[in-house]
Design a protein around this motif. Structure first.
Motif, mmCIF file in Angstrom:
data_model
loop_
_atom_site.group_PDB
_atom_site.id
_atom_site.type_symbol
_atom_site.label_atom_id
_atom_site.label_comp_id
_atom_site.label_asym_id
_atom_site.label_seq_id
_atom_site.Cartn_x
_atom_site.Cartn_y
_atom_site.Cartn_z
ATOM 1 N N ASN A 222 0.839 -1.201 0.000
ATOM 2 C CA ASN A 222 0.000 0.000 0.000
ATOM 3 C C ASN A 222 0.875 1.252 0.000
ATOM 4 O OD1 ASN A 222 -1.786 2.179 0.914
ATOM 5 N ND2 ASN A 222 -3.260 0.520 1.281
ATOM 6 N N ASP A 223 0.525 2.213 -0.866
ATOM 7 C CA ASP A 223 1.285 3.464 -0.936
ATOM 8 C C ASP A 223 1.183 4.251 0.365
ATOM 9 O OD1 ASP A 223 2.109 2.930 -3.510
ATOM 10 O OD2 ASP A 223 0.504 4.092 -4.452
ATOM 11 N N PHE A 224 0.065 4.117 1.066
ATOM 12 C CA PHE A 224 -0.099 4.829 2.332
ATOM 13 C C PHE A 224 0.904 4.334 3.364
ATOM 14 C CE2 PHE A 224 -2.407 5.488 6.441
ATOM 15 C CZ PHE A 224 -2.331 6.876 6.435
ATOM 16 N N LEU A 225 1.247 3.052 3.305
ATOM 17 C CA LEU A 225 2.251 2.495 4.208
ATOM 18 C C LEU A 225 3.616 3.146 3.940
ATOM 19 C CD1 LEU A 225 3.299 0.525 6.335
ATOM 20 C CD2 LEU A 225 3.432 -1.236 4.555
ATOM 21 N N SER B 125 17.002 10.358 5.689
ATOM 22 C CA SER B 125 15.672 10.638 5.127
ATOM 23 C C SER B 125 15.714 10.690 3.612
ATOM 24 C CB SER B 125 15.141 11.967 5.694
ATOM 25 O OG SER B 125 15.062 11.936 7.096
ATOM 26 N N ILE B 126 16.749 11.335 3.068
ATOM 27 C CA ILE B 126 16.892 11.418 1.606
ATOM 28 C C ILE B 126 17.095 10.027 1.014
ATOM 29 C CG2 ILE B 126 18.355 12.283 -0.265
ATOM 30 C CD1 ILE B 126 18.950 14.720 1.533
ATOM 31 N N LEU C 212 11.494 5.003 -4.016
ATOM 32 C CA LEU C 212 11.212 5.110 -5.447
ATOM 33 C C LEU C 212 11.770 3.916 -6.218
ATOM 34 C CD1 LEU C 212 11.996 8.922 -5.926
ATOM 35 C CD2 LEU C 212 9.742 7.837 -5.787
ATOM 36 N N GLU C 213 12.945 3.442 -5.773
ATOM 37 C CA GLU C 213 13.563 2.252 -6.389
ATOM 38 C C GLU C 213 14.372 1.547 -5.310
ATOM 39 O OE1 GLU C 213 16.812 0.981 -9.820
ATOM 40 O OE2 GLU C 213 16.105 3.058 -9.697
ATOM 41 N N GLY D 102 20.688 5.636 -3.579
ATOM 42 C CA GLY D 102 20.134 5.576 -2.236
ATOM 43 C C GLY D 102 21.078 4.899 -1.258
ATOM 44 N N ILE D 103 21.740 3.831 -1.716
ATOM 45 C CA ILE D 103 22.682 3.111 -0.850
ATOM 46 C C ILE D 103 23.902 3.972 -0.551
ATOM 47 C CG2 ILE D 103 24.084 1.023 -0.617
ATOM 48 C CD1 ILE D 103 22.152 -0.335 -2.579
#
Length: 235
Positions: free
Chosen positions: A41-44, A77-78, A85-86, A92-93
């Motif tokens: 779920n996107d809300f999660l 956070s970033i 997103l991926e 991200g790593i």
């Protein structure tokens, strides 16, 4: 009376409103419940990211002089946004690696910072060379340095706790980074399940437990400021 006033002033559990543990508990409960009922779920995802940014807001508000902790949580956070997103984004790593390096400087003392700086320069050169010449899968190289820094953060947290065994902040730091390692272990299992190395059924299970470890780790790390004045345990 004066002694009691001083204790209240220096106790983190008195210095911030008691609603914070309630908020953290609600967010964590939603992450666990929705992770079981509706894990895609996107809300999660919104709740997860919101919970991490809330930790950043908390640190800015209550530990406003601990700039390294604020910066580390900002990069965290970033990184979470990038991986939302991926989930295998190398950017991200790398951003998570930067966050861990900032924590490493935050937890270390001055005599160790030259060695840490040399290690960071070596890591950056190694990652850049691998990105250019492709000597090994880049994600493995970045993760190797990331793991080394995370283990170092556990080590520095342990040493901090040994130097102040009755204080809360080093204990929060140690437990936070241990949970972080547990989270990343689950993340590794998730990735290897996605790539077919491990059975596919482990993918969803590993993702669930990754956040079960991750959010408490961020709460604990948010309360591990070296700028905080914490009353010793048992007083």
């Amino acid at each position: 009376m004066r002694k009691g006033s001083n204790l209240a002033k220096n106790n983190i559990f008195v210095s911030f409103p008691r609603f914070w543990p309630i908020i953290w508990g609600i967010i964590y409960g939603l992450i666990i419940i929705m992770g079981v009922i509706s894990p895609t779920n996107d809300f999660l995802t919104f709740i997860k990211l919101g919970g991490i940014f809330l930790c950043l807001f908390y640190v800015i508000q209550y530990f406003h002089k601990d700039y390294l902790l604020q910066l580390a949580l900002l990069f965290t956070s970033i990184a979470d946004i990038m991986l939302a997103l991926e989930n295998t984004a190398i950017s991200g790593i790398i951003t998570f690696l930067i966050a861990q390096i900032i924590h490493l400087f935050r937890l270390s003392d001055k005599p160790n910072r030259l060695s840490i700086t040399i290690f960071v320069i070596f890591a950056l050169i190694a990652i850049a060379c691998d990105a250019i010449w492709g000597l090994a899968p880049l994600i493995f190289v970045v993760c190797a340095f990331y793991l080394a820094v995370l283990i170092a953060n556990i080590g520095f947290s342990w040493r901090w706790l040994k130097s102040a065994p009755k204080a809360h902040t080093p204990l929060f730091s140690l437990l936070g980074f241990i949970l972080f390692l547990c989270c990343d272990t689950c993340t590794a299992v998730s990735y290897l399940s996605l790539t077919g190395v491990f059975p596919a059924f482990l993918y969803g299970l590993a993702n669930f437990f990754a956040w079960a470890f991750y959010y408490p780790s961020q709460i604990l790390i948010s309360n591990s400021s070296k700028c905080a004045k914490i009353i010793p345990k048992g007083r």
